[in-house]
Design a protein around this motif. Structure first.
Motif, mmCIF file in Angstrom:
data_model
loop_
_atom_site.group_PDB
_atom_site.id
_atom_site.type_symbol
_atom_site.label_atom_id
_atom_site.label_comp_id
_atom_site.label_asym_id
_atom_site.label_seq_id
_atom_site.Cartn_x
_atom_site.Cartn_y
_atom_site.Cartn_z
ATOM 1 N N GLN A 93 0.862 -1.290 0.159
ATOM 2 C CA GLN A 93 0.005 0.072 0.125
ATOM 3 C C GLN A 93 0.987 1.357 -0.007
ATOM 4 O O GLN A 93 0.597 2.249 -0.774
ATOM 5 N N PHE A 94 1.883 1.303 0.775
ATOM 6 C CA PHE A 94 2.698 2.395 0.844
ATOM 7 C C PHE A 94 3.375 2.555 -0.490
ATOM 8 O O PHE A 94 3.505 3.765 -0.861
ATOM 9 N N ASN A 95 3.945 1.608 -1.053
ATOM 10 C CA ASN A 95 4.661 1.594 -2.320
ATOM 11 C C ASN A 95 3.769 2.342 -3.376
ATOM 12 O O ASN A 95 4.294 3.122 -4.051
ATOM 13 N N LYS A 96 2.732 1.840 -3.488
ATOM 14 C CA LYS A 96 1.541 2.350 -4.361
ATOM 15 C C LYS A 96 1.413 3.833 -4.351
ATOM 16 O O LYS A 96 1.443 4.801 -4.922
ATOM 17 N N GLN A 97 1.165 4.218 -3.047
ATOM 18 C CA GLN A 97 0.675 5.626 -2.538
ATOM 19 C C GLN A 97 1.986 6.375 -2.932
ATOM 20 O O GLN A 97 1.956 7.758 -3.381
#
Length: 119
Positions: A93-97
């Motif tokens: 999730q962090f990588n996407k955001q």
């Protein structure tokens, strides 16, 4: 170009706001007035300042609002890191955001430089 809605940077930053809202829905309820609210405010500030600056009469004013926008983006990126560090986001999730925010960052920097060249 007759409206800020035609700007790709505005469209991408609006998509980022939507992603941020969806991603923060799962944050703990006790964060409603803390990190959740702060992350959302930063995200909202990005396209809002792009739009507000678009309506200004001078490039100097427009640049001021674009700089506010990029400052909000950097604040958002910091808060995304915090959310990851306290396990509110998975690494995926962090990588996407974060990557989506970096794309907006690169576009904003290019846009700012383009307007500076016109001065």
């Amino acid at each position: 170009m007759n409206t800020f809605r035609n700007l790709l940077i505005w469209q991408k930053s609006m998509a980022l706001v939507t992603e941020i809202y969806n991603a923060t829905k799962s944050f703990p309820k006790e964060e409603a007035f803390g990190l959740t609210s702060q992350i959302r405010k930063c995200a909202i500030s990005i396209p809002s300042n792009i739009a507000e600056g678009f309506g200004r009469d001078s490039n100097k004013d427009y640049l001021r609002f674009l700089n506010i926008s990029i400052s909000s983006l950097f604040e958002l990126q910091t808060q995304l890191e915090i959310a990851k560090n306290i396990s509110y986001f998975t690494t995926e999730q962090f990588n996407k955001q974060y990557e989506d925010s970096r794309e907006v960052e690169r576009m904003l920097i290019a846009f700012i430089n383009k307007i500076k060249e016109r001065q």
